[in-house]
Structures are given as C-alpha cells and as structure tokens.
Design an enzyme around this catalytic site. Structure first.
Site, PDB file in Angstrom:
ATOM      1  N   VAL A 197     -71.387  34.776 -16.953  1.00  0.00           N
ATOM      2  CA  VAL A 197     -72.106  34.315 -18.119  1.00  0.00           C
ATOM      3  C   VAL A 197     -71.343  34.584 -19.332  1.00  0.00           C
ATOM      4  CG1 VAL A 197     -74.286  34.032 -16.980  1.00  0.00           C
ATOM      5  CG2 VAL A 197     -73.785  36.200 -18.195  1.00  0.00           C
ATOM      6  N   GLU A 227     -76.903  48.228 -23.083  1.00  0.00           N
ATOM      7  CA  GLU A 227     -75.731  47.475 -22.318  1.00  0.00           C
ATOM      8  C   GLU A 227     -76.233  46.138 -22.413  1.00  0.00           C
ATOM      9  OE1 GLU A 227     -73.129  46.792 -21.201  1.00  0.00           O
ATOM     10  OE2 GLU A 227     -72.380  48.574 -19.807  1.00  0.00           O
ATOM     11  N   ASP A 228     -75.294  45.049 -22.492  1.00  0.00           N
ATOM     12  CA  ASP A 228     -75.604  43.752 -22.621  1.00  0.00           C
ATOM     13  C   ASP A 228     -75.715  43.378 -21.086  1.00  0.00           C
ATOM     14  OD1 ASP A 228     -73.053  44.229 -21.525  1.00  0.00           O
ATOM     15  OD2 ASP A 228     -72.000  42.838 -22.967  1.00  0.00           O
ATOM     16  N   ARG A 264     -68.679  34.941 -27.514  1.00  0.00           N
ATOM     17  CA  ARG A 264     -69.624  36.104 -27.924  1.00  0.00           C
ATOM     18  C   ARG A 264     -70.573  35.553 -28.979  1.00  0.00           C
ATOM     19  NH1 ARG A 264     -67.832  40.625 -25.794  1.00  0.00           N
ATOM     20  NH2 ARG A 264     -65.531  41.172 -26.058  1.00  0.00           N
ATOM     21  N   ASP A 310     -73.140  44.692 -13.986  1.00  0.00           N
ATOM     22  CA  ASP A 310     -72.782  43.983 -13.034  1.00  0.00           C
ATOM     23  C   ASP A 310     -72.447  44.748 -11.857  1.00  0.00           C
ATOM     24  OD1 ASP A 310     -70.838  42.475 -11.455  1.00  0.00           O
ATOM     25  OD2 ASP A 310     -69.977  41.345 -13.075  1.00  0.00           O
TER      26      ASP A 310
HETATM   27  P1  IMP Z   1     -69.598  46.577 -14.527  1.00  0.00           P
HETATM   28  O1  IMP Z   1     -68.887  47.784 -14.716  1.00  0.00           O
HETATM   29  O2  IMP Z   1     -69.383  45.975 -13.206  1.00  0.00           O
HETATM   30  O3  IMP Z   1     -71.372  46.723 -14.564  1.00  0.00           O
HETATM   31  O4  IMP Z   1     -69.454  45.447 -15.597  1.00  0.00           O
HETATM   32  C1  IMP Z   1     -70.004  45.913 -17.073  1.00  0.00           C
HETATM   33  C2  IMP Z   1     -69.307  45.264 -17.865  1.00  0.00           C
HETATM   34  O5  IMP Z   1     -68.382  44.035 -17.626  1.00  0.00           O
HETATM   35  C3  IMP Z   1     -70.467  44.678 -18.878  1.00  0.00           C
HETATM   36  O6  IMP Z   1     -70.536  45.365 -20.117  1.00  0.00           O
HETATM   37  C4  IMP Z   1     -69.587  43.443 -19.778  1.00  0.00           C
HETATM   38  O7  IMP Z   1     -69.021  43.729 -20.764  1.00  0.00           O
HETATM   39  C5  IMP Z   1     -68.849  42.932 -18.668  1.00  0.00           C
HETATM   40  N1  IMP Z   1     -69.378  41.865 -17.814  1.00  0.00           N
HETATM   41  C6  IMP Z   1     -70.232  41.966 -16.513  1.00  0.00           C
HETATM   42  N2  IMP Z   1     -70.465  40.719 -16.179  1.00  0.00           N
HETATM   43  C7  IMP Z   1     -70.292  39.828 -16.964  1.00  0.00           C
HETATM   44  C8  IMP Z   1     -70.486  38.445 -17.419  1.00  0.00           C
HETATM   45  O8  IMP Z   1     -71.031  37.728 -16.415  1.00  0.00           O
HETATM   46  N3  IMP Z   1     -69.746  37.796 -18.409  1.00  0.00           N
HETATM   47  C9  IMP Z   1     -69.052  38.686 -19.526  1.00  0.00           C
HETATM   48  N4  IMP Z   1     -68.937  39.849 -19.183  1.00  0.00           N
HETATM   49  C10 IMP Z   1     -69.467  40.591 -18.229  1.00  0.00           C
END
Ligand code: IMP
Length: 179
Positions: free
Chosen positions: A156, A102-103, A168, A106
C-alpha cells in the site's frame, strides 16, 4: 478517488481519509485513557509514520513528549529484513513510558529490532501504536497494544507510505493493483 500510477505500478483506492481519521481518533482516545499522568514519550519511526504521527499527536489530549527514529528495511515493494539505522532517538528512555509510533507493521522485523534497542535503555514500559498491520505477514506471536486496521498482505501507499519514495503525500491509502 481513482486509481493512480507511480513509476511502473498502478494503485487503486483502498482506505479513505474518513476511515483513517476515525482510526486515528480511536487510538488517540485509548492513549489518553491509558497514559493519563504518565507523560509518555512517543518515538516516531520515520519516514513513513510522519503523517500518522502528526495527526495522532494532535488528537491526543494528555501531555506527551516526542522523539524520532529513522530506520529502513524496505526496498521497492518488499521488506529486506536488513536494518539501515539512519539515526536513533536522543531522549534518555530509562524509567520512561515509551510508545513506538509506526505507520505499518509487515513482517515485524523493524519493530522487534527497535524494541530490543529501546529495551536496552530500561524504560518503564514499551508499547506500539501502528496505523496498519498485515497479520498474515507478521512473523512474531505477540499482540500490539494499539493496532489501527488489519489489512491483507498487499503493498500500500499514501498517508506517509511510499513506493520508492513516491506516494507519501497522498491523503488516502491505495493498494497495488494486481492485473
Ligand atoms: P517490517 O519490518 O517488515 O514490519 O516492515 C515495516 C516497514 O516497512 C514499515 O515501517 C514501512 O516503512 C515499510 N512497509 C511495510 N509494508 C509496506 C507497504 O505496504 N507499503 C509501504 N511501505 C511498507
């Protein structure tokens, strides 16, 4: 590095290419060490993880297999929690050692959704490698095996991460400027 503007938002330099590279090399070394003789499958979460994964796999020295997942829950600068599954991996994961790439993690909803889907195929093990994690936004209590850098809960872009499709391609990471 100087600040950049994408659509209506301004971003300022946050994590340099050198710091990113050091983190990627450290994660690769740990994977080499932990997975020797196990030929893990790396499941790369598109789109965001494509640059991180491309760098990471070239620093890993043990034999690995790659597969891809495309999933999204983000819209603009916020996680919606609602998953859009575009496609899932093709490999049969039964009995395999899986590492989700994963990048950024969050809230953790994307990751836990994927872990459930992967778990249903009865892999031998499932771990996670992420470049960035926002600990204060994370809504689960587990720890991820390979966490690159912990960052504050701010939005970010760069190094694969986007704002409405833009940013990107930036080779460093920038954070949203709050005025
Ligand atoms: P989560 O499900 O809330 O953990 O979000 C994960 C996904 O949301 C990541 O794989 C990213 O694609 C996107 N994401 C979360 N935070 C950011 C950010 O700060 N910038 C850009 N994409 C984000």
């Amino acid at each position: 590095m100087k600040q950049i503007t994408l659509l209506d938002l301004t971003f300022e330099p946050f994590i340099s290419t050198e710091e990113i590279e050091r983190t990627v090399i450290a994660i690769a070394a740990q994977i080499d060490n932990d997975y020797r003789g196990r030929n893990p499958i790396l499941l790369i979460v598109l789109n965001g993880a494509f640059i991180f994964a491309a760098d990471l796999v070239r620093k890993i020295n043990i034999p690995i297999r790659l597969d891809f997942i495309k999933i999204s829950s983000y819209h603009g600068t916020a996680s919606t929690g609602e998953m859009n599954e575009h496609f899932l991996w093709k490999s049969n994961l039964e009995g395999e050692h899986v590492i989700i790439i994963e990048d950024i993690v969050d809230t953790g909803h994307t990751l836990h959704y994927l872990q459930q889907k992967i778990g249903a195929q009865h892999p031998a093990s499932v771990e996670v490698a992420c470049l960035l994690k926002k600990p204060t936004a994370y809504q689960y209590h587990d720890t991820l095996k390979y966490e690159g850098m912990s960052i504050e809960d701010k939005f970010v872009v760069g190094y694969g991460l986007d704002y409405n499709g833009l940013g990107r391609d930036l080779d460093a990471i920038y954070s949203l400027k709050v005025s």
